[in-house]
Design a protein around this motif. Structure first.
Motif, PDB file in Angstrom:
ATOM      1  N   MET A  11       0.845  -1.202   0.000  1.00 57.18           N
ATOM      2  CA  MET A  11       0.000   0.000   0.000  1.00 57.18           C
ATOM      3  C   MET A  11       0.881   1.253   0.000  1.00 57.18           C
ATOM      4  O   MET A  11       1.837   1.342   0.775  1.00 57.18           O
ATOM      5  N   ARG A  12       0.592   2.187  -0.849  1.00 58.19           N
ATOM      6  CA  ARG A  12       1.398   3.393  -0.965  1.00 58.19           C
ATOM      7  C   ARG A  12       1.056   4.371   0.152  1.00 58.19           C
ATOM      8  O   ARG A  12      -0.102   4.581   0.476  1.00 58.19           O
ATOM      9  N   ASN A  13       2.090   5.020   0.711  1.00 60.57           N
ATOM     10  CA  ASN A  13       1.891   5.983   1.787  1.00 60.57           C
ATOM     11  C   ASN A  13       1.736   7.376   1.183  1.00 60.57           C
ATOM     12  O   ASN A  13       2.705   7.968   0.709  1.00 60.57           O
ATOM     13  N   THR A  14       0.517   7.882   1.173  1.00 59.94           N
ATOM     14  CA  THR A  14       0.252   9.202   0.608  1.00 59.94           C
ATOM     15  C   THR A  14      -0.193  10.191   1.673  1.00 59.94           C
ATOM     16  O   THR A  14      -0.653  11.277   1.357  1.00 59.94           O
ATOM     17  N   ALA A  15      -0.040   9.832   2.946  1.00 62.01           N
ATOM     18  CA  ALA A  15      -0.588  10.638   4.036  1.00 62.01           C
ATOM     19  C   ALA A  15      -0.019  12.042   4.068  1.00 62.01           C
ATOM     20  O   ALA A  15      -0.719  12.995   4.440  1.00 62.01           O
ATOM     21  N   THR A  16       1.247  12.211   3.693  1.00 61.40           N
ATOM     22  CA  THR A  16       1.869  13.535   3.776  1.00 61.40           C
ATOM     23  C   THR A  16       2.048  14.177   2.407  1.00 61.40           C
ATOM     24  O   THR A  16       2.826  15.115   2.260  1.00 61.40           O
ATOM     25  N   ASN A  35      -6.141   7.128  -3.659  1.00 64.36           N
ATOM     26  CA  ASN A  35      -6.075   8.580  -3.601  1.00 64.36           C
ATOM     27  C   ASN A  35      -4.614   9.003  -3.429  1.00 64.36           C
ATOM     28  O   ASN A  35      -3.991   8.657  -2.432  1.00 64.36           O
ATOM     29  N   PRO A  36      -4.041   9.765  -4.387  1.00 65.28           N
ATOM     30  CA  PRO A  36      -2.623  10.140  -4.276  1.00 65.28           C
ATOM     31  C   PRO A  36      -2.347  11.211  -3.235  1.00 65.28           C
ATOM     32  O   PRO A  36      -1.189  11.495  -2.940  1.00 65.28           O
ATOM     33  N   PHE A  37      -3.422  11.837  -2.691  1.00 63.55           N
ATOM     34  CA  PHE A  37      -3.229  13.007  -1.830  1.00 63.55           C
ATOM     35  C   PHE A  37      -3.898  12.791  -0.476  1.00 63.55           C
ATOM     36  O   PHE A  37      -5.130  12.758  -0.375  1.00 63.55           O
ATOM     37  N   SER A  79     -11.606   6.150   7.483  1.00 62.43           N
ATOM     38  CA  SER A  79     -10.924   5.000   6.893  1.00 62.43           C
ATOM     39  C   SER A  79      -9.443   5.254   6.654  1.00 62.43           C
ATOM     40  O   SER A  79      -8.683   4.318   6.392  1.00 62.43           O
ATOM     41  N   GLY A  80      -9.031   6.518   6.706  1.00 59.95           N
ATOM     42  CA  GLY A  80      -7.640   6.847   6.431  1.00 59.95           C
ATOM     43  C   GLY A  80      -7.354   7.116   4.975  1.00 59.95           C
ATOM     44  O   GLY A  80      -6.201   7.372   4.597  1.00 59.95           O
ATOM     45  N   ALA A  81      -8.387   7.051   4.112  1.00 57.94           N
ATOM     46  CA  ALA A  81      -8.194   7.380   2.703  1.00 57.94           C
ATOM     47  C   ALA A  81      -7.842   8.848   2.521  1.00 57.94           C
ATOM     48  O   ALA A  81      -7.277   9.255   1.499  1.00 57.94           O
ATOM     49  N   LEU A  82      -8.189   9.659   3.512  1.00 55.08           N
ATOM     50  CA  LEU A  82      -7.896  11.088   3.507  1.00 55.08           C
ATOM     51  C   LEU A  82      -7.459  11.486   4.914  1.00 55.08           C
ATOM     52  O   LEU A  82      -8.020  11.006   5.903  1.00 55.08           O
ATOM     53  N   GLN A  83      -6.459  12.349   4.993  1.00 58.06           N
ATOM     54  CA  GLN A  83      -5.977  12.819   6.294  1.00 58.06           C
ATOM     55  C   GLN A  83      -6.609  14.160   6.684  1.00 58.06           C
ATOM     56  O   GLN A  83      -6.935  14.380   7.843  1.00 58.06           O
ATOM     57  N   ALA A  84      -6.771  15.050   5.705  1.00 57.51           N
ATOM     58  CA  ALA A  84      -7.290  16.380   6.034  1.00 57.51           C
ATOM     59  C   ALA A  84      -7.791  17.079   4.780  1.00 57.51           C
ATOM     60  O   ALA A  84      -7.283  16.852   3.670  1.00 57.51           O
ATOM     61  N   ALA A 124       1.848  18.202   5.400  1.00 58.74           N
ATOM     62  CA  ALA A 124       2.375  17.803   4.096  1.00 58.74           C
ATOM     63  C   ALA A 124       3.885  17.992   4.037  1.00 58.74           C
ATOM     64  O   ALA A 124       4.418  19.026   4.457  1.00 58.74           O
ATOM     65  N   SER A 125       4.584  16.996   3.496  1.00 56.61           N
ATOM     66  CA  SER A 125       6.025  17.098   3.271  1.00 56.61           C
ATOM     67  C   SER A 125       6.335  17.355   1.803  1.00 56.61           C
ATOM     68  O   SER A 125       7.449  17.722   1.453  1.00 56.61           O
ATOM     69  N   LYS A 126       5.354  17.143   0.937  1.00 50.55           N
ATOM     70  CA  LYS A 126       5.480  17.507  -0.466  1.00 50.55           C
ATOM     71  C   LYS A 126       4.095  17.863  -0.986  1.00 50.55           C
ATOM     72  O   LYS A 126       3.095  17.306  -0.526  1.00 50.55           O
ATOM     73  N   VAL A 127       4.040  18.816  -1.909  1.00 51.03           N
ATOM     74  CA  VAL A 127       2.748  19.304  -2.387  1.00 51.03           C
ATOM     75  C   VAL A 127       2.763  19.464  -3.907  1.00 51.03           C
ATOM     76  O   VAL A 127       3.748  19.918  -4.491  1.00 51.03           O
ATOM     77  N   MET A 128       1.666  19.050  -4.504  1.00 44.70           N
ATOM     78  CA  MET A 128       1.432  19.320  -5.917  1.00 44.70           C
ATOM     79  C   MET A 128       0.531  20.541  -6.000  1.00 44.70           C
ATOM     80  O   MET A 128      -0.526  20.594  -5.353  1.00 44.70           O
TER      81      MET A 128
END
Length: 388
Positions: free
Chosen positions: A1-6, A42-44, A147-152, A238-242
């Motif tokens: 599972m990819r970590n996209t939390a930040t 969800n990538p974000f 569910s953790g699919a989104l953090q904020a 966020a540690s990186k942002v698009m």
């Protein structure tokens, strides 16, 4: 599972220009799928939006558990837009709002009958509230956070009452509201009312009252006084942002084909809106880049003592001038709106910047979506490097 939390997403304001964001996200999603990402992922983990970008942000956040379906629904809306879905575009609606508002500006001292109930804006955007209630599934936002699919999720507005820039954020994480110069944050449950306020373009749409700390404050478009558009995502972890812009960052300069003449009201208004919507983002990107460069020069022992941290960015912005694209589609606006805007010069090429924010018509939005896809595909390797 990819970590996209930040990993954060910043969607800026810009009225109808926000169609470009959907094209960028659609191409990005295709690039990631080709690279092996599951379509639903969800990538974000952190999504932040302002003005029309806040609407896109919330629509994506509500279905963060199935990003492909979420993006498809937003794309369908923008590809089939009509101005009447956002504001009253019929003759009666335009007369009740725009014609009265312009008349009040011209000779309001004669119009005593309007003193008790003056028109509040150029256009009546009540249809937008109906669209948002149909478009958004806000209970699913709570489920996505659980569910953790989104953090904020964060949306911004600007208070006419207090003169502050306000960020409303919804998260289950233990994140305290932040206070900065002219920038405040408040934990809240994001609603349609927040989006109506965040997207209330000054003068064009009416201000909306929002609850801030137990009191009502009349708020307008979140792009006003937005000194640091990227900061909400950073405050939320966020540690990186698009970042998806809506103009100026990569646009070529305007072409001067004729001798200059005195600017029309629409030309001045379009320039003012572009300053509100576009300029602060460029400044904030430069600020982040300077901080990143400074941090890269610090030894590890000093890095541990500073609260600052490097933030990786991927910025995608239009490669063509959106006002010039808008000038080709002004005829698609409903006749009453086109007639009213023509009175202030917005139907001329030099006044098309104003029209570019109000052209919620599919011929225009589809061209912006196509441009977003093209610009993103041209940055395919940058997208892959960013998501790694």
């Amino acid at each position: 599972m990819r970590n996209t939390a930040t990993t954060g997403l910043i969607l800026t304001g810009g009225g109808a220009r926000a169609a470009y964001q959907v094209g960028v996200l659609d191409a990005m999603h295709s690039i990631l799928q080709d690279a092996g990402w599951p379509a639903r992922t969800n990538p974000f983990g952190i999504i932040c939006g302002t003005s029309a970008g806040a609407i896109n942000a919330t629509a994506l956040a509500c279905r963060a558990d199935d990003f492909a379906a979420s993006l498809s629904a937003v794309l369908h809306t923008w590809e089939n837009f009509e101005a009447a879905q956002v504001y009253r575009a019929d003759s009666l609606g335009v007369i009740r709002s725009g014609a009265r508002w312009l008349s009040l500006w011209s000779f309001g001292w004669l119009l005593n009958k309007w003193r008790k109930s003056p028109p509040n804006s150029l256009l009546d955007n009540s249809p937008l509230e109906d669209l948002l209630n149909r478009m958004l599934d806000l209970p699913r936002l709570d489920a996505a956070l659980q569910s953790g699919a989104l953090q904020a999720l964060a949306v911004t507005a600007s208070s006419y009452t207090a003169g502050q820039h306000l960020t409303f954020y919804q998260t289950l994480q233990n994140i305290e509201p932040w206070v900065r110069s002219q920038r405040l944050a408040q934990r809240d449950f994001i609603s349609v009312v927040h989006l109506m306020a965040s997207s209330a373009i000054p003068f064009v749409f009416p201000a909306i009252p929002l609850n801030w700390g137990g009191r009502l404050e009349y708020c307008g478009d979140g792009s006003m006084r937005q000194l640091a558009p990227i900061s909400p995502a950073i405050h939320l972890g966020a540690s990186k942002v698009m970042i998806i812009g809506a103009g100026r960052l990569a646009e070529p300069p305007a072409t001067q084909l004729e001798s200059p003449c005195y600017p029309s009201l629409a030309q001045i208004a379009g320039h003012a809106l572009s300053s509100i919507f576009l300029d602060s983002l460029a400044v904030d990107i430069e600020r982040v880049e300077r901080i990143n460069k400074t941090l890269s020069m610090l030894p590890p022992e000093l890095l541990e003592k500073t609260p600052l941290r490097p933030v990786r960015t991927l910025v995608i912005a239009p490669s063509e001038r959106l006002d010039e694209i808008a000038s080709r589609h002004i005829s698609s606006l409903p006749l009453p709106v086109r007639t009213m805007l023509g009175g202030i010069g917005a139907t001329e090429v030099r006044g098309s910047a104003l029209a570019s924010y109000l052209l919620f018509e599919s011929s225009y939005t589809r061209e912006l979506i196509a441009l977003g896809r093209s610009d993103t595909n041209a940055r395919k390797q940058d997208v892959l490097d960013f998501f790694a």
